[in-house]
Motif scaffolding. Structure first.
Motif: not given
Ligand SMILES: O=C[C@H](O)COP(=O)(O)O
Length: 251
Positions: A233-238, A21-25, A3-4, A195-208
């Motif tokens: 972040r919680a939704e991303m992890d879910r 603790e909830h973000l990466d960049i 997560l950026l 949008d996080l479901g599709p973004l996660s399913r297609i293998g996105t490395d970073i979401v901004g």
């Protein structure tokens, strides 16, 4: 998926630090100078000092013109100021060749100074509205210039989202092309939790993200809120967990 988050200055970066603790960049930009508007070198430096040392700081170099020398010098300014992800918006590049020329100059300027810094070639999902290079050309621009990542954002922040311009199946192709050449695939553009479901399913490395973690979902008038970063972040992890486990079939 990393997560950026893009604060617009030191104050918002401090709010990001509260949600570290909830973000990466932490991605420094100046939204009032454009979608990938560049901030001042001293702001990048202050933000580098303000966020935890284990969080990389990214900086946007701007919605850049087709001027390789100018852009290379600006990119050097960002890396000298402490950013280790250098993002370039290929706004003024109308052909892949122009994009490659600009990005090669940026890669050289950045890596000569700091070889481990990551260079991000960013195109625009709504390229058709501004006349710049096609989104699906960006992974090849990244690969042929030696950039580390291919990214899409939206140029015009009018409420339309990444998937309004580049639907999930085309984003999947973007990610596939980036991965095929060993690049990181980053996607942004008024991304919402839905949008996080599709973004996660297609293998996105970073979401901004910016707007979705600002109060009222307003990237201009709203401020980044630590609790919204945590919720995002919680939704991303879910989604990541659901994707890893697979959704049980319903008969
Ligand atoms: O790099 C990410 C951008 O800041 C995305 O901003 P946005 O979510 O408001 O479109």
């Amino acid at each position: 998926m990393l997560l950026l988050i893009s604060p617009d200055g030191v104050e918002e970066a401090l709010d990001c630090a509260k949600a570290a603790e909830h973000l990466d960049i932490v991605d420094v930009k100046k939204p009032d100078e454009g979608s990938l508007g560049a901030n001042f070198p001293w702001v990048i430096r202050e933000i580098r000092d303000a966020v935890p040392a284990d969080k990389p700081v990214s900086a946007t170099v701007g919605d850049v013109p087709y001027k390789p020398g100018t852009v290379a010098q600006a990119a050097l300014g960002a890396v000298v100021s402490g950013a280790t992800y250098i993002k370039v918006g290929l706004y003024g590049c109308t052909t892949p060749e122009q994009g490659i020329e600009v990005m090669r100059a940026v890669v050289r300027a950045v890596k000569d100074h700091r070889p481990e810094a990551l260079v991000v070639a960013s195109g625009y999902a709504d390229a058709h509205r501004i006349g710049c290079v096609n989104p699906l050309a960006v992974p090849d621009i990244a690969a042929r210039s030696g950039a580390d990542a291919a990214m899409l954002d939206t140029a015009i922040k009018d409420g339309t989202r990444l998937f309004d311009h580049v639907p999930p199946d085309v984003c999947a192709e973007f990610v596939r092309l980036a991965h095929e050449s060993g690049r990181i695939a980053a996607l942004a553009g008024s991304v919402k939790q839905a949008d996080l479901g599709p973004l996660s399913r297609i293998g996105t490395d970073i979401v901004g993200v910016r707007g979705a973690v600002c109060e009222g979902g307003d990237r201009n008038a709203g401020r980044i809120q630590p609790h919204l970063v945590a919720a995002f972040r919680a939704e991303m992890d879910r989604q990541a967990q659901e994707h890893a486990v697979g959704v049980p079939a319903v008969n």
